[in-house]
Design a protein around this motif. Structure first.
Motif, PDB file in Angstrom:
ATOM      1  N   UNK A  31      30.418  33.129  28.602  1.00 40.81           N
ATOM      2  CA  UNK A  31      31.305  32.129  28.312  1.00 40.81           C
ATOM      3  C   UNK A  31      32.616  32.656  27.496  1.00 40.81           C
ATOM      4  N   UNK A  32      32.118  33.273  26.366  1.00 39.43           N
ATOM      5  CA  UNK A  32      33.022  33.687  25.394  1.00 39.43           C
ATOM      6  C   UNK A  32      34.080  34.880  26.399  1.00 39.43           C
ATOM      7  N   UNK A  33      33.737  35.655  27.322  1.00 36.57           N
ATOM      8  CA  UNK A  33      34.380  36.600  27.961  1.00 36.57           C
ATOM      9  C   UNK A  33      35.357  35.875  28.945  1.00 36.57           C
ATOM     10  N   UNK A  34      34.739  34.822  29.614  1.00 37.36           N
ATOM     11  CA  UNK A  34      35.690  33.848  30.448  1.00 37.36           C
ATOM     12  C   UNK A  34      36.873  33.330  29.591  1.00 37.36           C
ATOM     13  N   UNK A  35      36.663  33.032  28.313  1.00 41.39           N
ATOM     14  CA  UNK A  35      37.359  31.995  27.482  1.00 41.39           C
ATOM     15  C   UNK A  35      38.652  33.061  27.329  1.00 41.39           C
ATOM     16  N   UNK A  36      38.235  34.289  27.114  1.00 35.76           N
ATOM     17  CA  UNK A  36      39.204  35.183  26.635  1.00 35.76           C
ATOM     18  C   UNK A  36      40.120  35.744  27.757  1.00 35.76           C
ATOM     19  N   UNK A  37      39.719  35.585  29.075  1.00 32.77           N
ATOM     20  CA  UNK A  37      40.229  35.751  30.103  1.00 32.77           C
ATOM     21  C   UNK A  37      41.074  34.855  30.717  1.00 32.77           C
ATOM     22  N   UNK A  38      40.859  33.541  30.371  1.00 32.96           N
ATOM     23  CA  UNK A  38      41.530  32.388  30.810  1.00 32.96           C
ATOM     24  C   UNK A  38      43.068  32.669  30.762  1.00 32.96           C
ATOM     25  N   UNK A  39      43.684  32.934  29.948  1.00 31.21           N
ATOM     26  CA  UNK A  39      45.129  33.021  29.873  1.00 31.21           C
ATOM     27  C   UNK A  39      45.788  34.029  31.220  1.00 31.21           C
ATOM     28  N   UNK A  40      45.130  35.204  31.521  1.00 31.12           N
ATOM     29  CA  UNK A  40      45.731  36.074  32.426  1.00 31.12           C
ATOM     30  C   UNK A  40      45.333  35.591  33.823  1.00 31.12           C
ATOM     31  N   UNK A  41      43.942  34.760  33.900  1.00 36.93           N
ATOM     32  CA  UNK A  41      43.533  34.189  35.287  1.00 36.93           C
ATOM     33  C   UNK A  41      44.716  33.094  35.443  1.00 36.93           C
ATOM     34  N   UNK A  42      44.970  32.364  34.568  1.00 38.08           N
ATOM     35  CA  UNK A  42      45.763  31.050  35.061  1.00 38.08           C
ATOM     36  C   UNK A  42      47.187  31.653  35.208  1.00 38.08           C
ATOM     37  N   UNK A  43      47.768  32.682  34.630  1.00 37.34           N
ATOM     38  CA  UNK A  43      48.850  33.580  34.933  1.00 37.34           C
ATOM     39  C   UNK A  43      48.927  33.664  36.461  1.00 37.34           C
ATOM     40  N   UNK A  44      47.644  34.548  36.770  1.00 29.32           N
ATOM     41  CA  UNK A  44      47.791  35.138  38.198  1.00 29.32           C
ATOM     42  C   UNK A  44      47.501  33.860  39.227  1.00 29.32           C
ATOM     43  N   UNK A  45      46.988  32.774  38.616  1.00 30.61           N
ATOM     44  CA  UNK A  45      46.623  31.644  39.589  1.00 30.61           C
ATOM     45  C   UNK A  45      48.137  31.102  39.789  1.00 30.61           C
ATOM     46  N   UNK A  46      48.834  31.059  38.840  1.00 26.84           N
ATOM     47  CA  UNK A  46      50.023  30.383  39.140  1.00 26.84           C
ATOM     48  C   UNK A  46      51.078  31.055  39.836  1.00 26.84           C
ATOM     49  N   UNK A  47      51.150  32.472  39.775  1.00 29.14           N
ATOM     50  CA  UNK A  47      51.711  33.155  40.588  1.00 29.14           C
ATOM     51  C   UNK A  47      51.344  33.505  42.130  1.00 29.14           C
ATOM     52  N   UNK A  48      50.164  33.184  42.295  1.00 21.98           N
ATOM     53  CA  UNK A  48      49.355  33.142  43.724  1.00 21.98           C
ATOM     54  C   UNK A  48      49.365  31.684  44.418  1.00 21.98           C
TER      55      UNK A  48
END
Length: 86
Positions: A31-48
């Motif tokens: 859960x901590x790891x996912x919280x930390x990765x959320x910004x880049x995953x959101x960014x990629x999600x918006x791009x794609x």
């Protein structure tokens, strides 16, 4: 794995190295790891134009595939070493 998938995985992994450089993934809650990765995953999600959950699933699938590839390469290397000893 396609080149596009490799770039996707590398982008997230590079980000993870920046925001979590000294963690032990085996001992750090997912859960901590996912919280930390959320910004880049959101960014990629918006791009794609994909949802965060779609990006997460794709990342987990590709990370698993990459781990399997690394394990297979390791096993092949060990086999080569054993064959040379004979």
């Amino acid at each position: 794995m396609t080149e596009e998938q490799r770039v996707f995985l590398k982008r997230i992994n590079d980000y993870a190295e920046k925001v979590m450089p000294d963690i032990d993934p085996q001992k750090t809650p997912v859960s901590y790891q996912l919280d930390m990765l959320t910004p880049i995953m959101k960014e990629i999600g918006e791009e794609q134009d994909k949802s965060l959950s779609d990006i997460f699933i794709e990342y987990m699938d590709l990370a698993s595939e990459a781990a399997t590839e690394m394990e297979n390469k390791l096993q092949e290397s060990l086999k080569d070493i054993e064959d040379k000893k004979k």
